[in-house]
Scaffold this motif. Sequence first.
Motif, short mmCIF file in Angstrom:
data_model
loop_
_atom_site.label_atom_id
_atom_site.label_comp_id
_atom_site.label_asym_id
_atom_site.label_seq_id
_atom_site.Cartn_x
_atom_site.Cartn_y
_atom_site.Cartn_z
N ILE A 161 10.13 9.21 -13.51
CA ILE A 161 9.63 9.93 -14.01
C ILE A 161 9.08 10.96 -13.43
O ILE A 161 8.82 10.76 -11.85
N SER A 162 8.67 12.54 -13.70
CA SER A 162 8.32 12.79 -12.77
C SER A 162 6.88 12.95 -12.49
O SER A 162 6.16 12.86 -12.62
N LEU A 163 6.44 12.86 -10.59
CA LEU A 163 5.53 12.49 -10.47
C LEU A 163 5.13 13.75 -9.39
O LEU A 163 5.59 13.62 -8.03
N SER A 164 3.52 13.87 -9.43
CA SER A 164 3.56 15.11 -7.89
C SER A 164 2.79 14.05 -7.00
O SER A 164 2.19 12.82 -6.46
N LEU A 185 0.78 -1.52 -0.35
CA LEU A 185 0.07 0.09 -0.07
C LEU A 185 0.66 1.55 0.16
O LEU A 185 0.31 1.95 1.17
N GLU A 186 2.12 1.49 -1.07
CA GLU A 186 2.90 2.21 -0.96
C GLU A 186 2.36 3.33 -2.18
O GLU A 186 2.64 2.88 -2.93
N VAL A 187 2.13 4.42 -1.45
CA VAL A 187 1.43 5.68 -1.87
C VAL A 187 2.88 6.36 -3.29
O VAL A 187 3.62 6.96 -2.50
N VAL A 188 2.53 6.29 -3.98
CA VAL A 188 4.17 6.97 -5.11
C VAL A 188 3.76 8.20 -5.87
O VAL A 188 4.74 8.98 -6.31
N SER A 189 2.75 8.81 -5.90
CA SER A 189 1.98 9.51 -6.08
C SER A 189 0.33 9.66 -6.21
O SER A 189 -0.18 9.29 -5.82
N THR A 190 0.14 11.61 -6.29
CA THR A 190 -1.36 12.05 -6.34
C THR A 190 -1.96 11.92 -6.96
O THR A 190 -3.67 12.34 -6.62
N GLU A 191 -1.59 12.22 -8.63
CA GLU A 191 -1.92 13.23 -9.52
C GLU A 191 -1.54 11.89 -10.66
O GLU A 191 -0.75 12.53 -11.10
N PRO A 192 -1.81 11.21 -11.47
CA PRO A 192 -2.55 10.43 -10.68
C PRO A 192 -2.38 9.61 -9.69
O PRO A 192 -1.49 9.78 -8.75
N TYR A 193 -2.99 9.36 -8.53
CA TYR A 193 -2.94 8.74 -7.33
C TYR A 193 -2.57 7.15 -7.54
O TYR A 193 -3.13 6.42 -8.13
N ILE A 194 -1.64 6.86 -7.60
CA ILE A 194 -0.73 5.65 -7.58
C ILE A 194 -0.15 4.77 -6.47
O ILE A 194 0.08 5.64 -5.58
N VAL A 195 -0.59 3.83 -5.98
CA VAL A 195 -0.44 2.71 -5.51
C VAL A 195 0.08 1.50 -5.91
O VAL A 195 -0.71 1.07 -6.35
N LEU A 196 0.80 0.63 -5.03
CA LEU A 196 1.73 0.46 -4.91
C LEU A 196 1.26 -0.99 -3.80
O LEU A 196 2.05 -0.75 -3.02
N ASP A 197 1.02 -2.19 -4.30
CA ASP A 197 0.59 -3.47 -3.35
C ASP A 197 0.81 -4.41 -3.88
O ASP A 197 0.59 -5.13 -5.08
#
Length: 428
Positions: free
Chosen positions: A425-428, A294-306
């Motif tokens: 990649i540049s992520l927000s 449940l690792e969040v690496v971006s909020t726009e778009p919201y990217i979650v890795l699990d």
Amino acid sequence: MSDDTYNGYLERMFRLQRFGIKLGLETIGAMLAALGHPEMRLRCIHIAGTNGKGSVAAMLSRILTTAGYTVGRYTSPHLERFNERICVNEQPIDDAQVVEACQRVFAIDDLPRQPTFFEFTTAMALDQFARQKVQWAVIETGMGGRLDATNILRPALSVITNISLEHRSYLGDTLAAIAAEKAGIIKQNTPVVSGVRQKAAKAVIHAQAVTRTAPLFQLGRDFRARRREGDQFDYYGLDHTWRKLLLGLPGAHQLQNAPLALAACELLQRTATVAVTEADVRSGLRETRWPGRLEVVSTEPYIVLDGAHNLMAARVLGRYLRETFKQRNITLVVGILDDKPYRSILKDLMAPCHRTIVTQPKINRAMPADRLAETARTLSSNVEIVPDVGDAARHAIRTSRPTDVICVAGSLYVVGEAKTALADISLS
């Protein structure tokens, strides 16, 4: 030391994977004897279970480190770099230490058979921890427990997180059979903390504890946690009540893992005179991080890795996505290994998602993307195939809106490759 030297040793070590999985303690015992029995110089906490092993290991490691102890942590698999498997005070060992450990283990000869990759890395980790004189080693099993290479240990404390059907060809076809393998880590007169819930599995754990005269402490009976509003919870433990604790790891399922780590801390206070304060517990839990869960690496778009690499984990993740992102479009990027119940995993992961991108990690155990997609298309009409994991993650981002959600899941190998690709990649 050059990168070529480091990479050369890694390649040589990874070639051991061709020997597959061979359960048993004879070879690891001979390896550790040749290294001067480093395991005998360590105070260990040994953790088995189907899911949650890594989270409990991460919590315990962080709490003990916060309390001022030098702590080794051995987990698997790694996400991006091999070094992640062997950490001291939350930091992976460096490349030079990997090479030196490899050299020492490769120098061992006259073994009963060629060691497996996991036996080799276990010997590396225990040797490294002994050389660095860690005060505590938190060790996660690789598979099962009874015949897992890590079961050569004589720990101060054992933890069994939970039980579900997994690795049936190695561990058995029933919960009771799998519980018997996990219960194999229970040692004579050594306390054991259990989060096992199913009646049949609990009975097996209890019987083994009685046989080993090992004090058994059961979640829900001897200690428990109660969720409060927001992200807080209360812990009602063996010796303490700690209220309004905050978890650094997201997901409601962590309320099943955190109490195990806290009960373990209480038992260490009792039996090993470990000085862990309430402030250490609060800070350690709050600051625990466990990449790829449940690792969040971006909020726009919201990217979650699990990783969600087995059926129980997939159900937990599916529930999390459904409850957390009810009003948002979710894209699933998924790859699964060929020894997993892939149809059931896909069903749970795809249910809350409007689109699925099927991919394939670079490991010989990966299910081919086109074959996985055949099953996915029986569950949804909106399925694409992008075989390379990095390309799949980038495609998901390009074709998603800032308000959308992207979930990368199905295997920790998929998550690791995605993390590496997304780092550029540049992520927000």
